[in-house]
Scaffold this motif. Structure first.
Motif, PDB file in Angstrom:
ATOM      1  N   ALA A 120       0.875  -1.173   0.000  1.00 30.82           N
ATOM      2  CA  ALA A 120       0.000   0.000   0.000  1.00 30.82           C
ATOM      3  C   ALA A 120       0.907   1.217   0.000  1.00 30.82           C
ATOM      4  CB  ALA A 120      -0.913   0.008   1.229  1.00 30.82           C
ATOM      5  N   GLY A 121       0.723   2.122  -0.962  1.00 36.78           N
ATOM      6  CA  GLY A 121       1.580   3.301  -1.060  1.00 36.78           C
ATOM      7  C   GLY A 121       2.557   3.205  -2.213  1.00 36.78           C
ATOM      8  N   GLU A 135       9.360  -7.456 -13.102  1.00 35.89           N
ATOM      9  CA  GLU A 135       8.212  -6.610 -12.783  1.00 35.89           C
ATOM     10  C   GLU A 135       8.483  -5.821 -11.509  1.00 35.89           C
ATOM     11  OE1 GLU A 135       4.698  -8.679 -11.305  1.00 35.89           O
ATOM     12  OE2 GLU A 135       5.931 -10.444 -10.834  1.00 35.89           O
ATOM     13  N   HIS A 136       7.707  -4.760 -11.315  1.00 39.05           N
ATOM     14  CA  HIS A 136       7.671  -4.108 -10.011  1.00 39.05           C
ATOM     15  C   HIS A 136       6.240  -3.680  -9.710  1.00 39.05           C
ATOM     16  CE1 HIS A 136       7.161   0.088 -11.331  1.00 39.05           C
ATOM     17  NE2 HIS A 136       8.207  -0.013 -12.138  1.00 39.05           N
ATOM     18  N   THR A 137       5.958  -3.461  -8.449  1.00 36.80           N
ATOM     19  CA  THR A 137       4.621  -3.076  -8.035  1.00 36.80           C
ATOM     20  C   THR A 137       4.278  -1.688  -8.572  1.00 36.80           C
ATOM     21  OG1 THR A 137       5.576  -2.308  -5.947  1.00 36.80           O
ATOM     22  CG2 THR A 137       4.604  -4.505  -5.965  1.00 36.80           C
ATOM     23  N   LYS A 138       2.999  -1.430  -8.661  1.00 30.63           N
ATOM     24  CA  LYS A 138       2.512  -0.168  -9.222  1.00 30.63           C
ATOM     25  C   LYS A 138       2.161   0.800  -8.095  1.00 30.63           C
ATOM     26  CE  LYS A 138      -0.776   1.377 -12.741  1.00 30.63           C
ATOM     27  NZ  LYS A 138      -1.831   0.924 -13.681  1.00 30.63           N
ATOM     28  N   ASP A 139       2.753   1.978  -8.101  1.00 32.05           N
ATOM     29  CA  ASP A 139       2.582   2.941  -7.008  1.00 32.05           C
ATOM     30  C   ASP A 139       1.125   3.365  -6.838  1.00 32.05           C
ATOM     31  OD1 ASP A 139       5.341   2.822  -6.969  1.00 32.05           O
ATOM     32  OD2 ASP A 139       5.596   4.689  -8.087  1.00 32.05           O
ATOM     33  N   HIS A 140       0.742   3.520  -5.581  1.00 31.98           N
ATOM     34  CA  HIS A 140      -0.562   4.102  -5.258  1.00 31.98           C
ATOM     35  C   HIS A 140      -0.357   5.605  -5.051  1.00 31.98           C
ATOM     36  CE1 HIS A 140      -1.636  -0.088  -3.462  1.00 31.98           C
ATOM     37  NE2 HIS A 140      -1.814  -0.052  -4.776  1.00 31.98           N
ATOM     38  N   SER A 141      -0.144   6.313  -6.142  1.00 28.19           N
ATOM     39  CA  SER A 141       0.189   7.736  -6.070  1.00 28.19           C
ATOM     40  C   SER A 141      -0.607   8.529  -7.092  1.00 28.19           C
ATOM     41  CB  SER A 141       1.688   7.939  -6.326  1.00 28.19           C
ATOM     42  OG  SER A 141       2.024   7.562  -7.648  1.00 28.19           O
ATOM     43  N   TYR A 142      -0.642   9.843  -6.869  1.00 38.95           N
ATOM     44  CA  TYR A 142      -1.362  10.732  -7.773  1.00 38.95           C
ATOM     45  C   TYR A 142      -0.732  10.726  -9.168  1.00 38.95           C
ATOM     46  CZ  TYR A 142      -3.072  15.076  -9.855  1.00 38.95           C
ATOM     47  OH  TYR A 142      -3.608  16.005 -10.701  1.00 38.95           O
ATOM     48  N   VAL A 143       0.601  10.758  -9.227  1.00 40.15           N
ATOM     49  CA  VAL A 143       1.250  10.810 -10.540  1.00 40.15           C
ATOM     50  C   VAL A 143       1.081   9.500 -11.302  1.00 40.15           C
ATOM     51  CG1 VAL A 143       2.907  12.601  -9.906  1.00 40.15           C
ATOM     52  CG2 VAL A 143       3.500  10.194  -9.561  1.00 40.15           C
ATOM     53  N   ASN A 168      -3.028   6.284  -1.189  1.00 43.48           N
ATOM     54  CA  ASN A 168      -3.295   5.095  -0.372  1.00 43.48           C
ATOM     55  C   ASN A 168      -2.180   4.936   0.648  1.00 43.48           C
ATOM     56  OD1 ASN A 168      -4.545   2.667   0.460  1.00 43.48           O
ATOM     57  ND2 ASN A 168      -3.229   1.474  -0.910  1.00 43.48           N
ATOM     58  N   VAL A 169      -2.505   5.080   1.933  1.00 42.98           N
ATOM     59  CA  VAL A 169      -1.520   4.945   3.006  1.00 42.98           C
ATOM     60  C   VAL A 169      -2.172   4.296   4.224  1.00 42.98           C
ATOM     61  CG1 VAL A 169      -0.083   6.928   2.342  1.00 42.98           C
ATOM     62  CG2 VAL A 169      -2.052   7.268   3.871  1.00 42.98           C
ATOM     63  N   LEU A 170      -1.338   3.836   5.132  1.00 44.95           N
ATOM     64  CA  LEU A 170      -1.812   3.362   6.423  1.00 44.95           C
ATOM     65  C   LEU A 170      -1.842   4.540   7.391  1.00 44.95           C
ATOM     66  CD1 LEU A 170      -0.685   0.791   4.955  1.00 44.95           C
ATOM     67  CD2 LEU A 170      -0.147  -0.105   7.228  1.00 44.95           C
ATOM     68  N   GLY A 171      -2.910   4.641   8.170  1.00 46.33           N
ATOM     69  CA  GLY A 171      -2.997   5.688   9.185  1.00 46.33           C
ATOM     70  C   GLY A 171      -3.925   6.826   8.855  1.00 46.33           C
ATOM     71  N   SER A 172      -4.486   6.864   7.657  1.00 45.54           N
ATOM     72  CA  SER A 172      -5.392   7.950   7.283  1.00 45.54           C
ATOM     73  C   SER A 172      -6.635   7.927   8.165  1.00 45.54           C
ATOM     74  CB  SER A 172      -5.806   7.813   5.819  1.00 45.54           C
ATOM     75  OG  SER A 172      -6.835   8.723   5.504  1.00 45.54           O
ATOM     76  N   THR A 173      -7.057   9.103   8.619  1.00 48.09           N
ATOM     77  CA  THR A 173      -8.252   9.202   9.457  1.00 48.09           C
ATOM     78  C   THR A 173      -9.531   9.275   8.637  1.00 48.09           C
ATOM     79  OG1 THR A 173      -8.001  11.611   9.539  1.00 48.09           O
ATOM     80  CG2 THR A 173      -7.004  10.340  11.335  1.00 48.09           C
ATOM     81  N   THR A 174      -9.404   9.376   7.327  1.00 48.21           N
ATOM     82  CA  THR A 174     -10.582   9.520   6.469  1.00 48.21           C
ATOM     83  C   THR A 174     -10.828   8.326   5.547  1.00 48.21           C
ATOM     84  OG1 THR A 174      -9.263  10.691   4.801  1.00 48.21           O
ATOM     85  CG2 THR A 174     -10.393  12.030   6.463  1.00 48.21           C
ATOM     86  N   THR A 175      -9.748   7.595   5.202  1.00 45.72           N
ATOM     87  CA  THR A 175      -9.885   6.509   4.227  1.00 45.72           C
ATOM     88  C   THR A 175      -9.107   5.285   4.675  1.00 45.72           C
ATOM     89  OG1 THR A 175      -9.994   8.183   2.467  1.00 45.72           O
ATOM     90  CG2 THR A 175      -9.670   5.889   1.802  1.00 45.72           C
TER      91      THR A 175
END
Length: 266
Positions: A120-121, A135-143, A168-175
């Motif tokens: 995640a992230g 292969e590498h994992t796909k970033d969970h980022s805006y860009v 996408n992160v751990l610790g968000s208070t909204t999602t």
């Protein structure tokens, strides 16, 4: 006899930051022989907050892996680590009036020649076969979303002014975080993995990373990659953290006994 043995190592560098907010660890499962885990967490959230968030990820991973048994499902374990760490980080942030966050990427290798990972992230897992990038994992980022929409290229994403914005992160208070999984079966000698924060992968091409890992021991690869990352950062580098996992030929068993003719007992 095992088809391969696992060589692994971890590395960190502060970069040009004032605090190390990344965490990395390697674990064995005391109740599940032949299983191993590598985990990387990149903390965010101001002074000490990010470090505490990343530390919580690693602690949660260790605690739950200690309670893992072979009959349990690996993906369920990885999902539990993310959800439990997320809850604790979120609650700690509320009580401290901070907003600590963390990324997560973890790899578990099983005794059945299988690799399973989750993330995640924007901390990444790379998979290599010998000197070849697979292969590498796909970033969970805006860009990364902009790349998917064809608005920018992968190279442009690295220098985009919003490249540090994660969705996408751990610790968000909204999602609540969502988890992406990957796996590969039929592991063999020459396969290798690199788990790393963006303080490393930002400065290398896929081919450079695969060549560095393939041609060196985990320790040698770590020294090389940190040195080159520091050179390329030009005094503006982030925390640099990673784990290298390589599958190599098991050592040849050496005969440690001498066979002599048995004498007749009288």
């Amino acid at each position: 006899m095992s088809q391969y043995k696992i060589e692994a190592g971890t590395a960190q560098h502060l970069g040009d930051r004032t605090e190390q907010q990344d965490r990395v660890a390697l674990f064995a499962a005391p109740n599940a022989p032949g299983y191993m885990m590598a985990v990387v967490a990149d903390g965010m959230g101001g002074k000490s907050g990010g470090a505490l968030a990343a530390e919580q990820v690693v602690r949660t991973a260790k605690t739950l892996f200690n309670d893992f048994f072979p009959e349990m499902d690996v993906k369920t374990l990885l999902e539990a680590i993310v959800n439990e760490a997320h809850t604790i980080i979120k609650l700690a942030g509320v009580s401290a009036e901070k907003e600590p966050h963390s990324t997560f990427v973890a790899l578990i290798i099983t005794p059945n020649q299988e690799a399973i990972w989750a993330y995640a992230g924007d901390s990444r897992l790379y998979r290599f076969s010998g000197p070849n990038f697979i292969e590498h994992t796909k970033d969970h980022s805006y860009v990364e979303r902009l790349v998917d929409e064809g608005k920018i290229t992968q190279e442009e994403a690295k220098t985009h002014r919003m490249s540090n914005i994660l969705v996408n992160v751990l610790g968000s208070t909204t999602t609540a975080p969502y988890i992406s999984f990957g796996s590969h079966s039929g592991l063999k000698v020459g396969d290798s993995f690199l788990l790393c924060s963006d303080g490393l992968w930002h400065y290398f091409t896929d081919a450079e990373l695969s060549a560095a890992v393939a041609a060196n021991s985990p320790r040698q690869a770590s020294e090389l990659l940190i040195r080159k990352a520091r050179e390329r950062a030009h005094g503006h580098g982030d925390n640099c953290t990673f784990a290298v996992v390589k599958l190599v030929k098991p050592p040849v068993e050496q005969k440690t006994y001498k066979v002599e003719k048995m004498r007749r007992a009288v």
